[in-house]
Design a protein around this motif. Structure first.
Motif, mmCIF file in Angstrom:
data_model
loop_
_atom_site.group_PDB
_atom_site.id
_atom_site.type_symbol
_atom_site.label_atom_id
_atom_site.label_comp_id
_atom_site.label_asym_id
_atom_site.label_seq_id
_atom_site.Cartn_x
_atom_site.Cartn_y
_atom_site.Cartn_z
ATOM 1 N N ASN A 57 0.964 -1.247 0.154
ATOM 2 C CA ASN A 57 0.172 -0.027 0.241
ATOM 3 C C ASN A 57 0.923 1.078 -0.322
ATOM 4 O O ASN A 57 0.567 2.310 -0.852
ATOM 5 C CB ASN A 57 -1.122 0.356 1.249
ATOM 6 C CG ASN A 57 -2.181 -1.219 0.984
ATOM 7 O OD1 ASN A 57 -2.257 -1.424 -0.005
ATOM 8 N ND2 ASN A 57 -2.308 -1.635 1.903
ATOM 9 N N ILE A 58 1.884 0.926 0.879
ATOM 10 C CA ILE A 58 2.877 2.363 0.914
ATOM 11 C C ILE A 58 3.812 3.149 -0.393
ATOM 12 O O ILE A 58 3.621 3.969 -0.683
ATOM 13 C CB ILE A 58 4.165 2.295 2.150
ATOM 14 C CG1 ILE A 58 3.433 2.306 3.508
ATOM 15 C CG2 ILE A 58 4.711 3.490 1.711
ATOM 16 C CD1 ILE A 58 4.052 2.125 4.866
ATOM 17 N N ASP A 59 3.852 1.496 -1.323
ATOM 18 C CA ASP A 59 4.486 1.305 -2.897
ATOM 19 C C ASP A 59 3.423 2.059 -3.662
ATOM 20 O O ASP A 59 4.082 2.929 -4.419
ATOM 21 C CB ASP A 59 5.197 0.787 -3.270
ATOM 22 C CG ASP A 59 6.830 -0.294 -1.885
ATOM 23 O OD1 ASP A 59 6.407 0.931 -1.877
ATOM 24 O OD2 ASP A 59 6.539 -1.426 -2.327
ATOM 25 N N ALA A 60 2.344 2.067 -3.185
ATOM 26 C CA ALA A 60 1.031 2.532 -4.923
ATOM 27 C C ALA A 60 1.314 3.690 -4.584
ATOM 28 O O ALA A 60 1.108 4.485 -4.974
ATOM 29 C CB ALA A 60 0.269 1.978 -3.996
ATOM 30 N N THR A 61 1.119 4.689 -2.602
ATOM 31 C CA THR A 61 1.243 5.994 -2.728
ATOM 32 C C THR A 61 2.256 6.751 -3.030
ATOM 33 O O THR A 61 2.242 7.626 -3.548
ATOM 34 C CB THR A 61 1.055 5.620 -0.857
ATOM 35 O OG1 THR A 61 -0.127 4.363 -0.802
ATOM 36 C CG2 THR A 61 0.482 7.344 -0.805
ATOM 37 N N LEU A 62 3.781 5.947 -2.507
ATOM 38 C CA LEU A 62 4.844 6.207 -3.462
ATOM 39 C C LEU A 62 4.713 6.754 -4.626
ATOM 40 O O LEU A 62 5.068 7.499 -5.287
ATOM 41 C CB LEU A 62 6.106 5.583 -2.850
ATOM 42 C CG LEU A 62 7.049 4.965 -1.015
ATOM 43 C CD1 LEU A 62 7.554 4.194 -0.765
ATOM 44 C CD2 LEU A 62 7.300 7.029 -1.457
ATOM 45 N N VAL A 63 4.655 6.353 -5.669
ATOM 46 C CA VAL A 63 4.122 5.621 -6.966
ATOM 47 C C VAL A 63 3.156 7.133 -7.216
ATOM 48 O O VAL A 63 4.204 7.603 -8.018
ATOM 49 C CB VAL A 63 3.928 4.509 -7.400
ATOM 50 C CG1 VAL A 63 3.466 5.096 -9.244
ATOM 51 C CG2 VAL A 63 4.902 3.390 -7.543
ATOM 52 N N TYR A 64 2.060 6.963 -7.221
ATOM 53 C CA TYR A 64 2.048 8.070 -7.314
ATOM 54 C C TYR A 64 2.312 9.895 -6.555
ATOM 55 O O TYR A 64 1.916 10.975 -7.532
ATOM 56 C CB TYR A 64 0.391 7.908 -6.794
ATOM 57 C CG TYR A 64 -1.215 7.430 -7.322
ATOM 58 C CD1 TYR A 64 -1.729 7.962 -9.140
ATOM 59 C CD2 TYR A 64 -0.891 5.208 -7.430
ATOM 60 C CE1 TYR A 64 -2.095 6.066 -9.749
ATOM 61 C CE2 TYR A 64 -1.277 4.536 -7.842
ATOM 62 C CZ TYR A 64 -1.885 5.494 -9.785
ATOM 63 O OH TYR A 64 -3.181 4.159 -10.638
ATOM 64 N N LEU A 65 2.834 9.075 -5.747
ATOM 65 C CA LEU A 65 3.321 10.966 -4.965
ATOM 66 C C LEU A 65 5.056 11.068 -6.162
ATOM 67 O O LEU A 65 4.701 12.574 -6.236
ATOM 68 C CB LEU A 65 3.776 10.658 -3.642
ATOM 69 C CG LEU A 65 3.839 12.050 -2.816
ATOM 70 C CD1 LEU A 65 3.195 12.334 -2.853
ATOM 71 C CD2 LEU A 65 4.500 11.764 -1.095
ATOM 72 N N LEU A 66 4.915 10.531 -6.244
ATOM 73 C CA LEU A 66 6.265 10.938 -7.243
ATOM 74 C C LEU A 66 6.001 11.056 -8.551
ATOM 75 O O LEU A 66 7.029 12.045 -9.109
ATOM 76 C CB LEU A 66 7.439 9.809 -7.015
ATOM 77 C CG LEU A 66 8.207 9.449 -6.409
ATOM 78 C CD1 LEU A 66 8.921 7.883 -6.191
ATOM 79 C CD2 LEU A 66 8.978 9.843 -6.409
ATOM 80 N N ALA A 67 4.833 10.298 -9.396
ATOM 81 C CA ALA A 67 3.902 11.107 -10.360
ATOM 82 C C ALA A 67 4.151 12.546 -9.907
ATOM 83 O O ALA A 67 4.430 12.984 -10.788
ATOM 84 C CB ALA A 67 2.999 9.825 -10.814
ATOM 85 N N GLU A 68 3.193 12.767 -9.521
ATOM 86 C CA GLU A 68 2.523 14.344 -8.793
ATOM 87 C C GLU A 68 4.110 14.987 -8.704
ATOM 88 O O GLU A 68 3.816 16.429 -9.625
ATOM 89 C CB GLU A 68 2.020 14.455 -7.454
ATOM 90 C CG GLU A 68 0.921 15.083 -6.987
ATOM 91 C CD GLU A 68 -0.048 15.499 -8.798
ATOM 92 O OE1 GLU A 68 -0.139 15.041 -9.689
ATOM 93 O OE2 GLU A 68 -0.099 16.973 -8.758
ATOM 94 N N ARG A 69 4.627 14.447 -7.925
ATOM 95 C CA ARG A 69 6.023 15.191 -8.206
ATOM 96 C C ARG A 69 6.552 15.601 -9.492
ATOM 97 O O ARG A 69 7.237 16.662 -9.853
ATOM 98 C CB ARG A 69 7.246 14.649 -7.315
ATOM 99 C CG ARG A 69 8.329 15.135 -6.470
ATOM 100 C CD ARG A 69 9.764 15.399 -5.706
ATOM 101 N NE ARG A 69 10.452 15.566 -5.253
ATOM 102 C CZ ARG A 69 11.247 16.138 -5.846
ATOM 103 N NH1 ARG A 69 11.655 16.810 -7.731
ATOM 104 N NH2 ARG A 69 11.750 17.086 -5.445
ATOM 105 N N PHE A 70 7.119 14.707 -10.721
ATOM 106 C CA PHE A 70 7.766 14.649 -11.561
ATOM 107 C C PHE A 70 6.223 16.121 -12.428
ATOM 108 O O PHE A 70 7.367 16.757 -13.521
ATOM 109 C CB PHE A 70 8.057 13.451 -12.036
ATOM 110 C CG PHE A 70 9.327 12.770 -11.847
ATOM 111 C CD1 PHE A 70 10.479 13.131 -11.862
ATOM 112 C CD2 PHE A 70 9.454 11.634 -11.362
ATOM 113 C CE1 PHE A 70 11.645 13.172 -11.514
ATOM 114 C CE2 PHE A 70 10.190 11.310 -10.354
ATOM 115 C CZ PHE A 70 11.465 11.727 -10.875
#
Lengths: 121, 121
Positions: free
Chosen positions: B38-51
């Motif tokens: 669950n944390i990893d899915a959140t990290l992926v979406y958050l990194l996408a937003e950061r980029f």
């Protein structure tokens, strides 16, 4: 005088570009950077939570004398993260590099826990 | 038959350790791994937003012919993230390595945007 807060040291307007940029361009840059700073704080707290979880895994593995790495698990994780990255419009190759970066840190932690648990030096 | 969903390919129980582990230990391991996923899915979406945010910075820099890197900004970011990491009980050295990992990807993106914008080859 009150105790200085940790965040007081941070200058959100710090930039080497200040004297090359028109004020309205700098204002636009700083607005986006404010969002990046918020995302980064979230990333730090989320990574801290992730390492708390992998630390629990590390202790479990050490207690049951299991190896620090789990190749089949890592393959499944990488495939999933690449698919999630595509859904999120993030470069899947970057997502994979990112997970490998995290996993190598996690395995280093697991190894340290295992050495400590088994009295290794 | 319905269209297979992307997530269908993911086996959350995948493990090279299955035949070395008692079922109750594996159950505990899988419970923690569910949180990590669950944390990893959140990290992926958050990194996408950061980029997405750094892409806006990249276009702004290209439009105004500013260099891709901003050393004073990076120094301020690293100091802040190290302090945030301490508050979150995350290794500050790891937080710094993490930010450098992200920033090097961002600078690569900015360079690509700049080359494209200025007709570089």
């Amino acid at each position: 005088m009150t105790e200085p807060h940790l965040a007081d040291d941070f200058d959100p307007t710090a930039s080497s570009l200040s004297d090359q940029v028109a004020p309205e361009v700098m204002a636009e840059l700083l607005a986006v950077r404010g969002s990046i700073d918020n995302i980064d704080a979230t990333l730090v707290y989320l990574l801290a939570e992730r390492f708390k979880a992998t630390q629990r895994v590390g202790y479990l593995k050490a207690r049951h004398k299991l190896p620090p790495a789990d190749p089949d698990r890592e393959t499944a994780q990488i495939g999933r993260l690449r698919r999630l990255a595509e859904e999120a419009h993030l470069d899947p190759a970057f997502a994979e590099k990112f997970l490998n970066f995290i996993i190598s840190e996690v395995i280093r932690h697991h190894q340290a826990i295992s050495d400590e648990h088994n009295g290794g030096n």
